[in-house]
Design a protein around this motif. Structure first.
Motif, PDB file in Angstrom:
ATOM      1  N   GLY A   1       0.840  -1.191   0.000  1.00  0.00           N
ATOM      2  CA  GLY A   1       0.000   0.000   0.000  1.00  0.00           C
ATOM      3  C   GLY A   1       0.878   1.245   0.000  1.00  0.00           C
ATOM      4  O   GLY A   1       1.444   1.615   1.029  1.00  0.00           O
ATOM      5  N   LEU A   2       0.991   1.910  -1.146  1.00  0.00           N
ATOM      6  CA  LEU A   2       1.908   3.035  -1.290  1.00  0.00           C
ATOM      7  C   LEU A   2       1.550   4.196  -0.360  1.00  0.00           C
ATOM      8  O   LEU A   2       2.427   4.801   0.252  1.00  0.00           O
ATOM      9  CB  LEU A   2       1.915   3.518  -2.743  1.00  0.00           C
ATOM     10  N   TYR A   3       0.255   4.501  -0.266  1.00  0.00           N
ATOM     11  CA  TYR A   3      -0.161   5.624   0.584  1.00  0.00           C
ATOM     12  C   TYR A   3       0.303   5.425   2.023  1.00  0.00           C
ATOM     13  O   TYR A   3       0.743   6.375   2.685  1.00  0.00           O
ATOM     14  CB  TYR A   3      -1.683   5.784   0.542  1.00  0.00           C
ATOM     15  N   ASN A   4       0.203   4.206   2.513  1.00  0.00           N
ATOM     16  CA  ASN A   4       0.607   3.930   3.893  1.00  0.00           C
ATOM     17  C   ASN A   4       2.059   4.327   4.140  1.00  0.00           C
ATOM     18  O   ASN A   4       2.407   4.851   5.204  1.00  0.00           O
ATOM     19  CB  ASN A   4       0.426   2.440   4.209  1.00  0.00           C
ATOM     20  N   VAL A   5       2.906   4.058   3.167  1.00  0.00           N
ATOM     21  CA  VAL A   5       4.327   4.391   3.306  1.00  0.00           C
ATOM     22  C   VAL A   5       4.532   5.898   3.202  1.00  0.00           C
ATOM     23  O   VAL A   5       5.253   6.499   4.006  1.00  0.00           O
ATOM     24  CB  VAL A   5       5.158   3.655   2.235  1.00  0.00           C
ATOM     25  N   PHE A   6       3.892   6.528   2.225  1.00  0.00           N
ATOM     26  CA  PHE A   6       4.071   7.965   2.025  1.00  0.00           C
ATOM     27  C   PHE A   6       3.608   8.773   3.234  1.00  0.00           C
ATOM     28  O   PHE A   6       4.283   9.709   3.665  1.00  0.00           O
ATOM     29  CB  PHE A   6       3.305   8.427   0.780  1.00  0.00           C
ATOM     30  N   ILE A   7       2.456   8.428   3.798  1.00  0.00           N
ATOM     31  CA  ILE A   7       1.935   9.192   4.923  1.00  0.00           C
ATOM     32  C   ILE A   7       2.760   8.957   6.183  1.00  0.00           C
ATOM     33  O   ILE A   7       3.007   9.872   6.969  1.00  0.00           O
ATOM     34  CB  ILE A   7       0.437   8.853   5.189  1.00  0.00           C
TER      35      ILE A   7
END
Length: 483
Positions: free
Chosen positions: A416-422
């Motif tokens: 999950g890319l968003y999880n890493v970015f946030i």
């Protein structure tokens, strides 16, 4: 418990160390040492020497260290002395040692970039007393995180959309989410105004040529919306932003009892690539005790329904350490989720927040609870690793049982890319909805500017003009950034 701060300014970190061991006890911080009295207290002093004394029932211990004259070094020494005393007094080994922050992996990475991997690992072990087990987990997670982080550019951003409604309030929850039974009348006007805010945000993104990487609709439970409301919301996102290069579109479906074929059809046709189905446990007794209205059978049906739509990724959340949940029950829940061939599994540790029902009802956790939770997490790491899952993001919260962590596990290629970015605070997050916080990243200064929306849906509706005005600050930020 009283904490005396004598002749030094390190009260914040001293208090944090004490809270690791006494998360539910009221701590009173007092400057000076002249008010010492009977009872339990901690005295921290910096004079010619650095000394820490802890006095508890039938226990008293003092440790001392040499003063360096450097504030950062002296702070570490005084915290280290207190940590050693409280470890001795309680008999508890903190898995993350003295680390109290949310993002240990981010900190590990910064140390690695500055000084190399060997230095960073030794620093975690010898300076913060992180266990070998957690250091290994952090190191592995950092490796997988880094690949995702390197794909973000300076003009990248993610969109977060808040749906702060749930079928019921879970006993452990402190999010600003409202029970649908009480606030159903607010949903329609909320969605209408939310779509306006999304449109305003899209105009800002286009004006400044920002590149949308990920979209995350969270909550709350976004699938408390009906199919037509979901369709309107998703259509607004698609028409407001350049979705051509968006790499991930997530909807946190969450509660299995809110998932229907009609809703999933709208998500799929609207370009959603990733959903979550979050039972937290597959033990019906535990589900009832935490305030969930669905059953294990509902969860299994939701997964079956979702499989018919062939989303790129499906995530499932489980919580280790729930009251009334046994190790055997947790292991059974995890094994059943793995057997469903779900390609993302997030294993959370129970965190009992101050505003949660558990706290209001006086629930606290014991050393036995921490040991049980640790056993659950070790089992999860072993089983998920055996089944080919990788840990790709990790974060921590206050008042977690046993001072453990939350970890996102994924089959390779389905992270999950968003999880890493946030979690890394990699790039700007433009956030819409009640309780949402826009985070504007200045890469040159490596800092964040935050814009807060009103927390509650009724505030959001009543004060939407102010929400729109605050959005102008994001426009100003990106204008100044390009000067």
């Amino acid at each position: 418990m009283k904490i005396f701060i004598d002749n030094h300014p390190f009260h914040y970190e001293i208090e944090n160390i004490a809270r690791l061991f006494f998360p539910y006890e009221k701590l009173e911080v007092i400057k000076g040492n002249k008010a010492l009295s009977e009872g339990e207290y901690i005295l921290t002093t910096v004079d010619d020497k650095i000394t820490v004394t802890a006095v508890f029932s039938q226990y008293k211990k003092t440790l001392a260290g040499d003063k360096t004259g450097d504030d950062k070094a002296d702070e570490q020494i005084i915290c280290s002395l207190l940590f050693k005393i409280l470890t001795d007094y309680t008999g508890i080994t903190m898995p993350w040692g003295m680390i109290t922050g949310v993002r240990p992996v981010k900190y590990l990475r910064s140390l690695m970039l500055e000084n190399g991997e060997d230095f960073a690992q030794n620093y975690f072990k010898n300076y913060y007393y992180v266990t070998e087990e957690k250091l290994a987990l952090a190191t592995t997670t950092e490796k997988y995180e880094r690949k995702i982080l390197n794909s973000s550019k300076e003009n990248s951003f993610s969109l977060y959309v808040s749906i702060p409604f749930c079928p019921s309030r879970c006993s452990y929850c402190s999010f600003v989410s409202q029970s649908v039974e009480r606030t159903k009348h607010l949903i329609e006007p909320y969605v209408n105004l939310l779509c306006k805010e999304i449109s305003l945000t899209g105009e800002i993104a286009k004006k400044h040529s920002l590149k949308l990487e990920t979209v995350y609709i969270g909550g709350g439970t976004p699938t408390t919306l009906n199919p037509s409301q979901l369709k309107k919301l998703i259509n607004t996102i698609n028409s407001s932003f350049d979705m051509a290069k968006c790499r991930e579109f997530t909807v946190e479906a969450g509660r299995p009892d809110t998932i229907t074929p009609e809703k999933l059809k709208e998500l799929k046709s609207g370009g959603v690539t990733r959903i979550s189905i979050n039972p937290q446990t597959l033990n019906d007794n535990v589900l009832s005790s935490i305030g969930r209205k669905h059953t294990t059978e509902d969860t299994l049906k939701a997964f079956k329904t979702a499989s018919d739509f062939n989303f790129d990724a499906v995530n499932s959340d489980l919580i280790a350490g729930l009251p009334d949940d046994t190790f055997e029950s947790f292991a059974n829940s995890l094994d059943k989720i793995i057997d469903l061939d779900v390609n993302n599994i997030t294993v959370h540790t129970l965190s009992i927040k101050r505003s949660a029902d558990y706290t209001e009802n006086g629930l606290t956790t014991s050393r036995e609870d921490a040991e049980r939770t640790g056993k659950m997490l070790r089992y999860a790491e072993k089983r998920l690793t055996e089944k080919g899952y990788i840990p790709y993001y990790l974060y921590r919260q206050s008042r977690m049982v046993g001072n453990y962590e939350n970890v996102g596990w994924s089959k390779p290629g389905h992270e999950g890319l968003y999880n890493v970015f946030i979690m890394d605070e990699t790039h700007s997050i433009l956030a819409c909805g009640a309780g949402a916080v826009t985070k504007l990243k200045n890469h040159k200064k490596n800092d964040l500017q935050r814009i807060f929306n009103y927390k509650f849906p009724y505030e959001y509706i009543d004060k939407f003009d102010e929400i729109a005005r605050r959005k102008e600050n994001a426009d100003k930020f990106f204008t100044e950034l390009t000067k």
